[in-house]
Scaffold this motif. Structure first.
Motif, PDB file in Angstrom:
ATOM      1  N   THR A   1      54.473  35.213  42.625  1.00  0.00           N
ATOM      2  CA  THR A   1      53.332  36.258  41.772  1.00  0.00           C
ATOM      3  C   THR A   1      51.813  35.362  42.151  1.00  0.00           C
ATOM      4  O   THR A   1      51.050  35.966  41.151  1.00  0.00           O
ATOM      5  N   ARG A   2      51.581  34.579  42.943  1.00  0.00           N
ATOM      6  CA  ARG A   2      50.318  34.078  43.181  1.00  0.00           C
ATOM      7  C   ARG A   2      49.220  34.911  43.302  1.00  0.00           C
ATOM      8  O   ARG A   2      48.151  34.827  42.892  1.00  0.00           O
ATOM      9  N   ASP A   3      49.635  36.093  44.187  1.00  0.00           N
ATOM     10  CA  ASP A   3      48.588  36.994  44.334  1.00  0.00           C
ATOM     11  C   ASP A   3      48.226  37.771  43.200  1.00  0.00           C
ATOM     12  O   ASP A   3      47.110  38.166  42.944  1.00  0.00           O
TER      13      ASP A   3
ATOM     14  N   ALA B   1      48.414  37.053  40.257  1.00  0.00           N
ATOM     15  CA  ALA B   1      47.817  36.127  39.330  1.00  0.00           C
ATOM     16  C   ALA B   1      46.259  36.203  39.606  1.00  0.00           C
ATOM     17  O   ALA B   1      45.478  35.820  38.760  1.00  0.00           O
ATOM     18  N   ALA B   2      46.061  36.061  40.885  1.00  0.00           N
ATOM     19  CA  ALA B   2      44.731  35.775  41.415  1.00  0.00           C
ATOM     20  C   ALA B   2      43.904  37.024  41.064  1.00  0.00           C
ATOM     21  O   ALA B   2      42.518  36.804  41.209  1.00  0.00           O
ATOM     22  N   THR B   3      44.319  38.156  40.865  1.00  0.00           N
ATOM     23  CA  THR B   3      43.661  39.218  40.559  1.00  0.00           C
ATOM     24  C   THR B   3      43.048  39.120  39.069  1.00  0.00           C
ATOM     25  O   THR B   3      42.419  40.143  38.837  1.00  0.00           O
ATOM     26  N   VAL B   4      43.745  38.587  38.375  1.00  0.00           N
ATOM     27  CA  VAL B   4      43.480  38.549  36.832  1.00  0.00           C
ATOM     28  C   VAL B   4      42.328  37.642  36.708  1.00  0.00           C
ATOM     29  O   VAL B   4      42.092  36.700  37.124  1.00  0.00           O
ATOM     30  N   ALA B   5      41.359  38.194  35.776  1.00  0.00           N
ATOM     31  CA  ALA B   5      40.319  37.373  35.476  1.00  0.00           C
ATOM     32  C   ALA B   5      40.433  36.098  34.876  1.00  0.00           C
ATOM     33  O   ALA B   5      41.193  36.183  33.904  1.00  0.00           O
ATOM     34  N   ALA B   6      40.132  34.919  35.366  1.00  0.00           N
ATOM     35  CA  ALA B   6      40.639  33.602  34.782  1.00  0.00           C
ATOM     36  C   ALA B   6      39.511  33.454  33.589  1.00  0.00           C
ATOM     37  O   ALA B   6      38.254  33.495  33.734  1.00  0.00           O
ATOM     38  N   ALA B   7      39.954  33.255  31.936  1.00  0.00           N
ATOM     39  CA  ALA B   7      39.043  32.752  31.120  1.00  0.00           C
ATOM     40  C   ALA B   7      38.737  31.460  31.521  1.00  0.00           C
ATOM     41  O   ALA B   7      39.528  30.669  31.948  1.00  0.00           O
ATOM     42  N   PRO B   8      37.503  30.937  30.884  1.00  0.00           N
ATOM     43  CA  PRO B   8      37.100  29.755  31.016  1.00  0.00           C
ATOM     44  C   PRO B   8      38.330  28.796  30.324  1.00  0.00           C
ATOM     45  O   PRO B   8      38.680  29.046  29.284  1.00  0.00           O
ATOM     46  N   PRO B   9      38.517  27.852  30.933  1.00  0.00           N
ATOM     47  CA  PRO B   9      39.494  26.860  30.504  1.00  0.00           C
ATOM     48  C   PRO B   9      39.125  26.201  29.089  1.00  0.00           C
ATOM     49  O   PRO B   9      38.170  25.838  28.897  1.00  0.00           O
ATOM     50  N   ALA B  10      40.224  26.376  28.236  1.00  0.00           N
ATOM     51  CA  ALA B  10      39.910  25.934  26.880  1.00  0.00           C
ATOM     52  C   ALA B  10      39.890  24.243  26.900  1.00  0.00           C
ATOM     53  O   ALA B  10      40.810  23.632  27.595  1.00  0.00           O
TER      54      ALA B  10
END
Length: 370
Positions: free
Chosen positions: A167-169, A171-180
């Motif tokens: 599911t890496r592709d 997951a890559a399309t989801v905007a990553a939130a700044p790491p806490a």
């Protein structure tokens, strides 16, 4: 010699062998604990110092660490089996007595972990419970259960890794939130705070779903249970082929682990952080199985050279009080090494001698008590 005398002699020899094995496991654990608690620097820096000094740490790691713990767990499984057999032979309420025994072990384990940081006895108490329900299963089914238990956690983590890779592709399309950024807890200022934090960790660990997944300790409990069931310690000469096979398998797994799996090309495991089970043989090919080589050698030595029982008496006397001596060594090592105790540090060359001194002190206490 009468049949009764022969049985009595066999029982005495079996107990002596088990006590010596327990003493051997404890000695190995103490050496490892000195390496873990008293070293002056991290492994990468241990090469700085006297020539060859870093080899002491590698010897403890490669030759003793997991192996001593494995032997101790295996012998706990044997002890559980002996308790069950004796209770049933005397028509005593097995379930009540066994669960009460595990309850006491759990309380001791919580106290030892909270006060010293040595976490093993509570785990033993938890995973000693399933033995009660599988004790009448056939040996073949128990072996299957042991393999499944060995693979359970590594297989789960590997499955997570495969899912992440598939599911890496997406997951890559989801905007990553700044790491806490989590604030790291400040070091405790008092010993009371240390104990409080440890108790909190124990509670979280016991309430976590992870505690429901079996590990190598349960595997070793099962194997110890099977060994006693088939009379391996009662009649080691009759089980020579089985013991030698276990020794060879243990050595082979150790060699494959260190010189095969650990040399695996990084490309095979870099595709996921959860691909590490491949390097650990999915829990089945484990370096800790070398413990069977060690234990088998001692069992055969005592079977074919019985005078070694007296020569190794110091191991036996410590092994007779294995649980008590484990607790005592935990208290002593934590008191000597903790920054809330004497905060002692040792050069690696002194680990072995210091461990032998502590072991000798435990032997003196055991001789006096017994």
């Amino acid at each position: 010699m009468s049949t009764h005398s022969a049985q009595t002699t066999t029982l005495a020899e079996r107990i002596a062998t088990l006590d010596i094995l327990r003493g051997f496991a404890l000695l190995g654990m103490i050496i490892v604990h000195f390496h873990q608690r008293f070293r002056l620097s991290w492994p990468a820096e241990d090469r700085v110092g006297l020539p060859g000094e870093w080899l002491v740490g590698w010897t403890a790691w490669w030759g003793l660490e997991q192996k001593s713990w494995a032997a101790f767990a295996f012998l706990f499984g044997v002890g559980f089996a002996i308790f069950m057999r004796r209770a049933e032979a005397h028509s005593r309420p097995l379930v009540t007595l066994y669960l009460r025994r595990l309850g006491v072990l759990a309380l001791i384990g919580i106290a030892v972990e909270a006060l010293t940081g040595f976490a093993i006895l509570l785990h033993y108490a938890i995973w000693g419970v399933p033995l009660l329900f599988v004790r009448r299963w056939s040996t073949r089914v128990l072996l299957v259960l042991a393999v499944i238990s060995a693979m359970a956690w590594p297989a789960y983590r590997f499955g997570v890794g495969v899912h992440e890779w598939l599911t890496r592709d997406q997951a890559a399309t989801v905007a990553a939130a700044p790491p806490a950024v989590s604030a790291r807890a400040a070091p405790p200022d008092t010993y009371t705070e240390v104990v409080t934090r440890r108790l909190g960790n124990i509670q979280r660990g016991v309430l976590s779903w992870r505690v429901l997944i079996p590990g190598s300790s349960f595997v070793l409990f099962i194997l110890g249970f099977i060994a006693l069931r088939h009379g391996v310690f009662d009649e080691p000469k009759r089980h020579l082929r089985l013991i030698v096979t276990a020794m060879v398998v243990g050595l082979a797994c150790w060699l494959i682990f260190w010189f095969g799996l650990q040399k695996m090309p990084s490309a095979w495991t870099d595709w996921s952080d959860n691909a590490w089970p491949l390097r650990y043989g999915l829990g089945v090919i484990s370096e800790q199985w070398l413990a069977f080589t060690y234990m088998g050698a001692i069992v055969l030595l005592l079977a074919y050279r019985p005078w070694w029982t007296e020569r190794l008496a110091i191991l036996g006397v410590v092994g007779r009080m294995a649980l008590t001596n484990y607790v005592l060594q935990a208290i002593a090592i934590d008191l000597l090494s903790s920054r809330f105790g004497f905060a002692l540090k040792l050069r690696p060359y002194y680990y072995g001698a210091s461990a032998l001194l502590l072991f000798a002190a435990l032997a003196v206490v055991s001789y006096i008590w017994l």
